[in-house]
Design a protein around this motif. Sequence first.
Motif, PDB file in Angstrom:
ATOM      1  N   THR A 118      16.541   4.704 -13.644  1.00  0.00           N
ATOM      2  CA  THR A 118      15.744   5.807 -13.671  1.00  0.00           C
ATOM      3  C   THR A 118      14.673   4.779 -13.926  1.00  0.00           C
ATOM      4  O   THR A 118      14.544   3.545 -14.573  1.00  0.00           O
ATOM      5  CB  THR A 118      16.050   6.106 -14.273  1.00  0.00           C
ATOM      6  OG1 THR A 118      17.232   7.408 -14.577  1.00  0.00           O
ATOM      7  CG2 THR A 118      14.493   7.392 -14.878  1.00  0.00           C
ATOM      8  N   ALA A 119      13.626   5.196 -13.722  1.00  0.00           N
ATOM      9  CA  ALA A 119      11.923   4.627 -13.579  1.00  0.00           C
ATOM     10  C   ALA A 119      11.347   5.884 -13.523  1.00  0.00           C
ATOM     11  O   ALA A 119      11.061   6.553 -13.492  1.00  0.00           O
ATOM     12  CB  ALA A 119      11.442   3.671 -12.516  1.00  0.00           C
ATOM     13  N   VAL A 120      10.066   5.172 -14.409  1.00  0.00           N
ATOM     14  CA  VAL A 120       8.888   6.405 -14.846  1.00  0.00           C
ATOM     15  C   VAL A 120       8.047   5.338 -14.375  1.00  0.00           C
ATOM     16  O   VAL A 120       7.677   3.940 -14.664  1.00  0.00           O
ATOM     17  CB  VAL A 120       8.481   6.248 -16.446  1.00  0.00           C
ATOM     18  CG1 VAL A 120       7.404   7.024 -16.219  1.00  0.00           C
ATOM     19  CG2 VAL A 120      10.136   7.348 -17.413  1.00  0.00           C
ATOM     20  N   ILE A 121       7.015   5.807 -13.745  1.00  0.00           N
ATOM     21  CA  ILE A 121       5.826   5.617 -12.906  1.00  0.00           C
ATOM     22  C   ILE A 121       4.711   5.869 -13.332  1.00  0.00           C
ATOM     23  O   ILE A 121       4.213   7.039 -12.848  1.00  0.00           O
ATOM     24  CB  ILE A 121       5.829   5.289 -11.292  1.00  0.00           C
ATOM     25  CG1 ILE A 121       7.451   4.521 -11.089  1.00  0.00           C
ATOM     26  CG2 ILE A 121       4.878   4.620 -10.941  1.00  0.00           C
ATOM     27  CD1 ILE A 121       8.724   5.003 -10.960  1.00  0.00           C
ATOM     28  N   ARG A 122       3.770   5.591 -13.848  1.00  0.00           N
ATOM     29  CA  ARG A 122       2.076   6.166 -14.003  1.00  0.00           C
ATOM     30  C   ARG A 122       1.084   5.090 -13.409  1.00  0.00           C
ATOM     31  O   ARG A 122       0.990   4.111 -13.359  1.00  0.00           O
ATOM     32  CB  ARG A 122       2.201   6.700 -15.801  1.00  0.00           C
ATOM     33  CG  ARG A 122       2.661   7.275 -16.111  1.00  0.00           C
ATOM     34  CD  ARG A 122       2.959   7.090 -17.887  1.00  0.00           C
ATOM     35  NE  ARG A 122       3.854   8.175 -18.377  1.00  0.00           N
ATOM     36  CZ  ARG A 122       4.601   7.798 -18.841  1.00  0.00           C
ATOM     37  NH1 ARG A 122       5.092   6.670 -18.978  1.00  0.00           N
ATOM     38  NH2 ARG A 122       5.263   9.096 -19.591  1.00  0.00           N
ATOM     39  N   GLY A 123      -0.155   6.349 -13.389  1.00  0.00           N
ATOM     40  CA  GLY A 123      -0.963   5.381 -12.379  1.00  0.00           C
ATOM     41  C   GLY A 123      -2.206   6.304 -11.923  1.00  0.00           C
ATOM     42  O   GLY A 123      -1.787   7.771 -12.715  1.00  0.00           O
ATOM     43  N   THR A 124      -3.262   6.158 -11.324  1.00  0.00           N
ATOM     44  CA  THR A 124      -4.418   6.379 -10.630  1.00  0.00           C
ATOM     45  C   THR A 124      -3.811   6.315  -9.278  1.00  0.00           C
ATOM     46  O   THR A 124      -3.585   5.842  -8.907  1.00  0.00           O
ATOM     47  CB  THR A 124      -5.274   5.854 -11.641  1.00  0.00           C
ATOM     48  OG1 THR A 124      -5.521   4.784 -11.399  1.00  0.00           O
ATOM     49  CG2 THR A 124      -5.430   6.330 -13.002  1.00  0.00           C
ATOM     50  N   PHE A 125      -5.424   7.051  -8.509  1.00  0.00           N
ATOM     51  CA  PHE A 125      -5.627   6.931  -7.713  1.00  0.00           C
ATOM     52  C   PHE A 125      -7.060   6.009  -7.255  1.00  0.00           C
ATOM     53  O   PHE A 125      -7.462   5.493  -7.973  1.00  0.00           O
ATOM     54  CB  PHE A 125      -5.526   8.204  -7.002  1.00  0.00           C
ATOM     55  CG  PHE A 125      -4.672   9.305  -7.316  1.00  0.00           C
ATOM     56  CD1 PHE A 125      -3.456   8.630  -5.763  1.00  0.00           C
ATOM     57  CD2 PHE A 125      -4.525  10.340  -8.216  1.00  0.00           C
ATOM     58  CE1 PHE A 125      -2.559  10.133  -6.026  1.00  0.00           C
ATOM     59  CE2 PHE A 125      -3.312  10.803  -7.758  1.00  0.00           C
ATOM     60  CZ  PHE A 125      -2.587  10.550  -6.998  1.00  0.00           C
ATOM     61  N   THR A 133      -5.052  15.029   3.104  1.00  0.00           N
ATOM     62  CA  THR A 133      -5.769  14.480   1.983  1.00  0.00           C
ATOM     63  C   THR A 133      -4.385  13.049   1.558  1.00  0.00           C
ATOM     64  O   THR A 133      -2.855  13.599   1.846  1.00  0.00           O
ATOM     65  CB  THR A 133      -5.565  15.075   1.046  1.00  0.00           C
ATOM     66  OG1 THR A 133      -6.364  16.099   1.192  1.00  0.00           O
ATOM     67  CG2 THR A 133      -6.343  14.579  -0.173  1.00  0.00           C
ATOM     68  N   ASN A 134      -4.326  12.092   2.122  1.00  0.00           N
ATOM     69  CA  ASN A 134      -3.511  11.313   1.533  1.00  0.00           C
ATOM     70  C   ASN A 134      -4.583  10.017   0.881  1.00  0.00           C
ATOM     71  O   ASN A 134      -4.362   8.935   1.009  1.00  0.00           O
ATOM     72  CB  ASN A 134      -3.422  10.430   3.269  1.00  0.00           C
ATOM     73  CG  ASN A 134      -2.363  11.448   4.081  1.00  0.00           C
ATOM     74  OD1 ASN A 134      -2.070  12.225   3.569  1.00  0.00           O
ATOM     75  ND2 ASN A 134      -2.684  10.702   5.287  1.00  0.00           N
ATOM     76  N   PRO A 135      -4.068  10.303  -0.785  1.00  0.00           N
ATOM     77  CA  PRO A 135      -4.715   9.404  -1.742  1.00  0.00           C
ATOM     78  C   PRO A 135      -3.942   8.190  -1.782  1.00  0.00           C
ATOM     79  O   PRO A 135      -1.969   8.319  -1.526  1.00  0.00           O
ATOM     80  CB  PRO A 135      -4.790  10.459  -2.929  1.00  0.00           C
ATOM     81  CG  PRO A 135      -3.796  10.984  -2.671  1.00  0.00           C
ATOM     82  CD  PRO A 135      -3.379  11.592  -1.496  1.00  0.00           C
ATOM     83  N   ARG A 140       0.499  -1.174  -0.272  1.00  0.00           N
ATOM     84  CA  ARG A 140       0.240   0.360  -0.116  1.00  0.00           C
ATOM     85  C   ARG A 140       0.647   1.485  -0.017  1.00  0.00           C
ATOM     86  O   ARG A 140       1.780   1.508   0.777  1.00  0.00           O
ATOM     87  CB  ARG A 140      -0.566  -0.635   0.928  1.00  0.00           C
ATOM     88  CG  ARG A 140      -1.967   1.422   1.076  1.00  0.00           C
ATOM     89  CD  ARG A 140      -2.908   0.892   2.575  1.00  0.00           C
ATOM     90  NE  ARG A 140      -3.741   1.814   2.284  1.00  0.00           N
ATOM     91  CZ  ARG A 140      -3.343   3.085   3.326  1.00  0.00           C
ATOM     92  NH1 ARG A 140      -2.801   3.522   3.606  1.00  0.00           N
ATOM     93  NH2 ARG A 140      -4.927   3.801   3.037  1.00  0.00           N
ATOM     94  N   ILE A 141       0.699   1.936  -0.628  1.00  0.00           N
ATOM     95  CA  ILE A 141       1.388   3.303  -0.845  1.00  0.00           C
ATOM     96  C   ILE A 141       0.577   4.277  -0.634  1.00  0.00           C
ATOM     97  O   ILE A 141      -0.229   4.873  -2.137  1.00  0.00           O
ATOM     98  CB  ILE A 141       2.299   2.877  -2.091  1.00  0.00           C
ATOM     99  CG1 ILE A 141       3.437   1.954  -2.110  1.00  0.00           C
ATOM    100  CG2 ILE A 141       3.027   4.367  -2.099  1.00  0.00           C
ATOM    101  CD1 ILE A 141       3.630   2.076  -3.609  1.00  0.00           C
TER     102      ILE A 141
END
Length: 110
Positions: free
Chosen positions: A52-59, A36-38, A27-28
């Motif tokens: 290096t890393a590219v991280i994408r996402g939603t909540f 607010t802690n989404p 859990r992050i």
Amino acid sequence: MLREREITLDDPLLQILKDAGARPLPRITIELFDNTNPELDVSSTVSRINNTAVIRGTFKPPVQGDFTFVITGNLLIGTIQIGDRIYKTDHIANGRLRLVELDPDKMPRD
């Protein structure tokens, strides 16, 4: 800019987040302003050989928004959009970071 503050990162969690093969992720959450802690829902991690890393996402619901982070070493630079609120992280100096909430009324129009 509406407001800003320095932030610290959880280094072990940052290393897990950079690893495209690390699934399931723990859990992050992100501590924004106003308590607010989404919770992140990572949809893509692209790791590069140069640490290096590219991280994408939603909540995760009920929060509606998305994020893109670029992690190099133990620095995290990125943008977060939740509703009409836009946040970004900046590198200050010597590995120190800050979280900034941008004023959407002063953003350039597309």
